[in-house]
Design an enzyme around this catalytic site. Sequence first.
Site, short mmCIF file in Angstrom:
data_model
loop_
_atom_site.label_atom_id
_atom_site.label_comp_id
_atom_site.label_asym_id
_atom_site.label_seq_id
_atom_site.Cartn_x
_atom_site.Cartn_y
_atom_site.Cartn_z
N GLY A 28 0.84 -1.20 0.00
CA GLY A 28 0.00 0.00 0.00
C GLY A 28 0.87 1.23 0.00
O GLY A 28 2.02 1.20 0.47
N GLN A 67 3.15 9.86 0.90
CA GLN A 67 4.41 9.12 0.86
C GLN A 67 5.12 9.29 -0.49
O GLN A 67 6.31 9.00 -0.61
CB GLN A 67 4.16 7.62 1.10
CG GLN A 67 3.62 7.30 2.47
CD GLN A 67 3.40 5.81 2.64
OE1 GLN A 67 2.39 5.28 2.19
NE2 GLN A 67 4.36 5.13 3.23
N CYS A 94 5.78 0.12 7.57
CA CYS A 94 5.47 1.25 6.69
C CYS A 94 6.71 1.59 5.87
O CYS A 94 7.81 1.68 6.41
CB CYS A 94 5.06 2.44 7.55
SG CYS A 94 4.64 3.91 6.59
N LEU A 95 6.50 1.80 4.57
CA LEU A 95 7.64 2.13 3.70
C LEU A 95 8.30 3.44 4.13
O LEU A 95 9.47 3.67 3.83
CB LEU A 95 7.18 2.23 2.24
CG LEU A 95 6.71 0.91 1.60
CD1 LEU A 95 6.17 1.18 0.21
CD2 LEU A 95 7.84 -0.11 1.56
N HIS A 107 -4.57 1.77 7.53
CA HIS A 107 -3.18 2.27 7.66
C HIS A 107 -2.95 3.41 6.68
O HIS A 107 -2.40 4.45 7.04
CB HIS A 107 -2.20 1.11 7.40
CG HIS A 107 -0.76 1.50 7.36
ND1 HIS A 107 0.16 1.09 8.30
CD2 HIS A 107 -0.07 2.29 6.49
CE1 HIS A 107 1.35 1.61 8.02
NE2 HIS A 107 1.24 2.34 6.92
N GLU A 108 -3.40 3.22 5.44
CA GLU A 108 -3.18 4.25 4.41
C GLU A 108 -4.05 5.48 4.64
O GLU A 108 -3.61 6.61 4.41
CB GLU A 108 -3.42 3.68 3.01
CG GLU A 108 -2.58 2.45 2.63
CD GLU A 108 -1.09 2.63 2.84
OE1 GLU A 108 -0.60 3.78 2.80
OE2 GLU A 108 -0.40 1.63 3.04
N HIS A 160 -2.48 7.80 6.90
CA HIS A 160 -1.48 8.66 6.24
C HIS A 160 -2.13 9.95 5.72
O HIS A 160 -1.50 11.01 5.73
CB HIS A 160 -0.84 7.94 5.06
CG HIS A 160 0.32 7.06 5.44
ND1 HIS A 160 1.46 7.54 6.02
CD2 HIS A 160 0.51 5.72 5.29
CE1 HIS A 160 2.31 6.54 6.22
NE2 HIS A 160 1.76 5.41 5.80
NI NI Z 1 2.58 3.50 5.81
#
Ligand code: NI
Length: 188
Positions: A45, A50, A94-95, A136-137, A140
């Site tokens: 995701g 991001q 998380c990236l 989660h996204e 963000h």
């Molecule tokens: Ni993340």
Amino acid sequence: MIVPITLYSDDILRQKAVPLEGIDSGVRDLIGNMLETMYNAPGIGLAAPQAGSALRLLVLDISCMKEYAHVKPMVVINPVVLSSRGYLAMEEGCLSIPGVQGDVVRPAVITLRYRNEEYAEETMEFSGMLARVLQHEIDHLDGRLFVDRLQKRDRRKVQKQLDAIASGSFAASYPVAEISSSGYAANG
Ligand code: NI
């Protein structure tokens, strides 16, 4: 085009992202770049902040996970959680926070209203891994990170790693952005 992923302590990850009012060629490019960047990392995701754009847009694809192999990639615009039920603890990463994992408790099932890649409105219920990644996204898009939701003890365990990322000391196997802390301050 693969774009550099913004990192923990970058101000863009703390902003409330802005709703899209439609889809133009710029948004289509951004969606393409986000998918390419997510697959390259690889991740399941990615939210627009991001990728350096404070817009209410996210992409996901969990089909790399065996039991979700049939699930199509999703483009989610302007998501609104209408209702939720149940609670579930699951490990997240998380990236934007390379190398950090932790258990996060979230609702198990959500009903989501959003616009798809055609900007058509949809309302659907999600559970399992889809509900998890979506929440989660969506966090963000509200300037929230999964480490904010860790239990205090777990948060303390990863604080050193977070400080290290903020000071530029981390290992990521994908392109990352230089941390920017000017934009948010300018907005107050
Ligand atoms: Ni993340």
